[in-house]
Design an enzyme around this catalytic site. Structure first.
Site, PDB file in Angstrom:
ATOM      1  CE  LYS A   1      -3.744  -8.016  24.369  1.00 52.06           C
ATOM      2  NZ  LYS A   1      -4.181  -7.990  25.791  1.00 52.06           N
TER       3      LYS A   1
ATOM      4  N   GLY B   1      -4.981 -12.464  27.369  1.00 51.80           N
ATOM      5  CA  GLY B   1      -3.543 -12.522  27.614  1.00 51.80           C
ATOM      6  C   GLY B   1      -2.931 -11.153  27.729  1.00 51.80           C
TER       7      GLY B   1
ATOM      8  N   GLY C   1      -0.005  -8.181  26.773  1.00 52.04           N
ATOM      9  CA  GLY C   1       0.566  -7.657  25.544  1.00 52.04           C
ATOM     10  C   GLY C   1       1.876  -8.286  25.130  1.00 52.04           C
ATOM     11  N   PRO C   2       2.862  -8.376  26.035  1.00 51.17           N
ATOM     12  CG  PRO C   2       4.353  -7.673  27.668  1.00 51.17           C
ATOM     13  CD  PRO C   2       2.887  -7.804  27.396  1.00 51.17           C
TER      14      PRO C   2
ATOM     15  CB  VAL D   1      -1.746 -12.793  23.997  1.00 55.38           C
ATOM     16  CG1 VAL D   1      -2.881 -12.824  22.974  1.00 55.38           C
ATOM     17  CG2 VAL D   1      -1.769 -14.067  24.830  1.00 55.38           C
ATOM     18  N   GLY D   2      -0.327 -10.293  22.659  1.00 52.98           N
ATOM     19  CA  GLY D   2      -0.344  -9.204  21.686  1.00 52.98           C
ATOM     20  C   GLY D   2       0.830  -9.275  20.729  1.00 52.98           C
TER      21      GLY D   2
ATOM     22  CD  GLU E   1      -8.372   5.369  19.196  1.00 49.40           C
ATOM     23  OE1 GLU E   1      -7.675   6.219  19.808  1.00 49.40           O
ATOM     24  OE2 GLU E   1      -9.234   4.672  19.741  1.00 49.40           O
TER      25      GLU E   1
ATOM     26  CB  CYS F   1      -7.422   7.859  23.248  1.00 43.26           C
ATOM     27  SG  CYS F   1      -8.747   7.155  22.265  1.00 43.26           S
TER      28      CYS F   1
ATOM     29  CD  GLU G   1      -3.616   9.423  26.182  1.00 42.62           C
ATOM     30  OE1 GLU G   1      -4.678   9.494  25.548  1.00 42.62           O
ATOM     31  OE2 GLU G   1      -2.743   8.566  25.952  1.00 42.62           O
TER      32      GLU G   1
END
Length: 493
Positions: A181, A212, A214-215, A217-218, A256, A290, A390
């Site tokens: 994904k 897709g 996140g809410p 498909v993830g 990660e 990151c 960040e």
């Protein structure tokens, strides 16, 4: 804009498809999402978004493929990865153009960095697949390292192809099957990668792609009982949500996540070299990494010199159209990130940090698009938000220290522990400082990037490792078979 990339994907019916079981199929869901060019802030295409039902279909295909894929020979897996590697290099310009369009990377940077380092992950996985000891002996016990199973891979928008290959390469080398994904914000390079997997002859179901959000498909991937492992690269918040969704099925979760990496400039460093290198590293990929070393820690008595050198470096960047070969820094990748960076620049000014370069708003002459002025703050206190949170943009903070012990304490003084840099002439002293920093990867004097060096974080920067042998081992289970001397020795996959 009539992009050749969009025309290629549209003519091949890729934008409205997902890749499942070796075929390009229409998802059950009807949802669509715009792909926005951040240099203009205008949509250039739409992609089809999958649903939890599409995830179920992809997981089922991966599960079927795992029956034979898990017992395939390491040699055959290495041959597949070799073909994938070759095709990425053959199509490097296509990938570079896609990455520049979907997330704003300067075309020179996409060509020289984004695509080549992505290909390196596949090369390393290929090499390890052919040499890794999947079977070892300990006394009368056989130790077998075997594929964990079906893996859900969730990748971000900032290094879209690079993060895909960092996960897909070792997963396939281990004998796993995968459901990918990618970020719905940078899906074009993922669609091109699916084409590469198909053209390389990946067996049906070994590699699957479901676009897709996140809410939907993830979360479905993370919660699915037939997914044996989730690997996510993203924000710490996203990593927590994925881990929570995965917890009831007790699957392995590799994360990660975020970072606020320090760059410790030791008193004996060559400042004329160290400071420009520090600014370049912190603002690489427009600061959207990151592990970017966004906190520059310097001796207090050298602060004025550091500010001058840092501003000279940042002012020399060419911010502009990412398709221009002269551009060094394009826009940030999307409107939400542009707003976040502008907000945090305002926070720094409100906190009392001193703006020494850049500032709010777009660079002169760039009236539209998600362009950010390369920005440096000084007189930054370690507990300020701009030194703790960040930002994910071309914004660096300069923090003064009075002793090396204080520098180490500041370096360790965030919730993150992903990366760090240390610069100094005395390598023994620099190494001693590196050992004291709580981070998963430390760079001494800006060494070349290595795809063999394990990468991952301490604290809230995540868990698990990517790249090299350690990256492969994340996708393996360990089985002990006792008493093998009483019969024929087992053979590993």
């Amino acid at each position: 804009m009539n992009s050749p990339i969009i025309e290629h994907l549209r003519s091949a019916c890729r934008l409205d498809r997902m890749y499942v079981g070796g075929e390009w199929v229409v998802p059950e869901a009807q949802a669509r999402s715009a792909v926005v060019d951040p240099s203009t802030d205008e949509p250039v295409a739409e992609i089809a978004l999958g649903s939890s039902r599409d995830v179920a279909a992809a997981v089922a295909a991966a599960q079927r493929a795992f029956v034979t894929g898990s017992v395939s020979s390491p040699h055959s897996r290495a041959l597949l990865l070799d073909r994938v590697h070759s095709l990425i290099l053959e199509r490097a310009e296509l990938f570079a153009q896609a990455i520049s369009l979907e997330m704003g990377a300067a075309i020179g940077m996409a060509r020289s960095t984004q695509v080549p380092v992505a290909a390196e992950h596949i090369r390393v996985a290929r090499d390890i697949a052919g040499s890794y000891p999947f079977l070892t002996h300990r006394g009368d016990t056989a130790i077998v390292r075997e594929a964990i199973g079906v893996c859900g891979l969730i990748t971000p928008w900032n290094w879209p192809l690079y993060q895909i290959t960092a996960k897909v390469g070792p997963a396939l080398a281990a004998g796993c099957t995968v459901v990918l994904k990618p970020s719905e914000l940078s899906p074009l390079s993922a669609l091109l990668f699916a084409e590469v997997m198909h053209d390389a002859g990946a067996p049906a179901g070994v590699f699957n792609l479901v676009n897709g959000q996140g809410p939907e498909v993830g979360a479905a991937l993370a919660a699915h009982p037939d997914v044996d492992m989730i690997s996510i690269t993203g924000s710490t918040r996203a990593g927590v949500l994925v881990a929570q969704a995965a917890a009831p099925t007790v699957k392995r979760v590799a994360q990660e996540l975020g970072g606020k990496s320090p760059n410790v400039i030791l008193p004996d460093a060559d400042f004329a070299r160290a400071i420009p290198a520090a600014v370049a590293a912190g603002m690489r990929n427009v600061g959207q990494s990151c592990s970017a070393p966004t906190r520059i820690l310097v001796p207090r008595e050298r602060l004025a010199e550091v500010e001058r050198l840092a501003c000279e470096t940042a002012s020399a960047f060419v911010v502009g159209d990412p398709r221009s070969p002269q551009t060094t820094h394009g826009p940030v990748a999307n409107r939400a990130q542009f707003n976040r960076v502008q907000e945090m620049i305002g926070v720094g000014m409100a906190e009392g940090a001193r703006l020494v370069c850049g500032g709010p708003g777009r660079p002169q002459g760039l009236e539209r698009g998600c362009y950010v002025r390369p920005t440096l703050f000084s007189d930054v206190q370690p507990q300020m938000r701009i030194a703790q949170e960040e930002i994910f943009g071309p914004v660096l903070v300069i923090i003064a220290y009075d002793s090396v012990d204080e520098a180490v304490a500041i370096a360790n003084g965030t919730e993150y522990g992903l990366g760090a840099h240390v610069q100094g002439r005395d390598l023994a002293a620099a190494h001693a400082v590196a050992l004291r920093i709580r981070a998963g990867q430390v760079h001494l004097n800006n060494p070349p990037w290595s795809p063999d060096a394990p990468f991952g974080g301490y604290k809230r920067s995540g868990n698990g490792r990517e790249y090299g042998v350690e990256g492969l081992e994340e996708y393996l289970e360990t089985k002990a078979i006792l008493g093998y001397l009483e019969g024929p020795a087992p053979t590993a996959a």
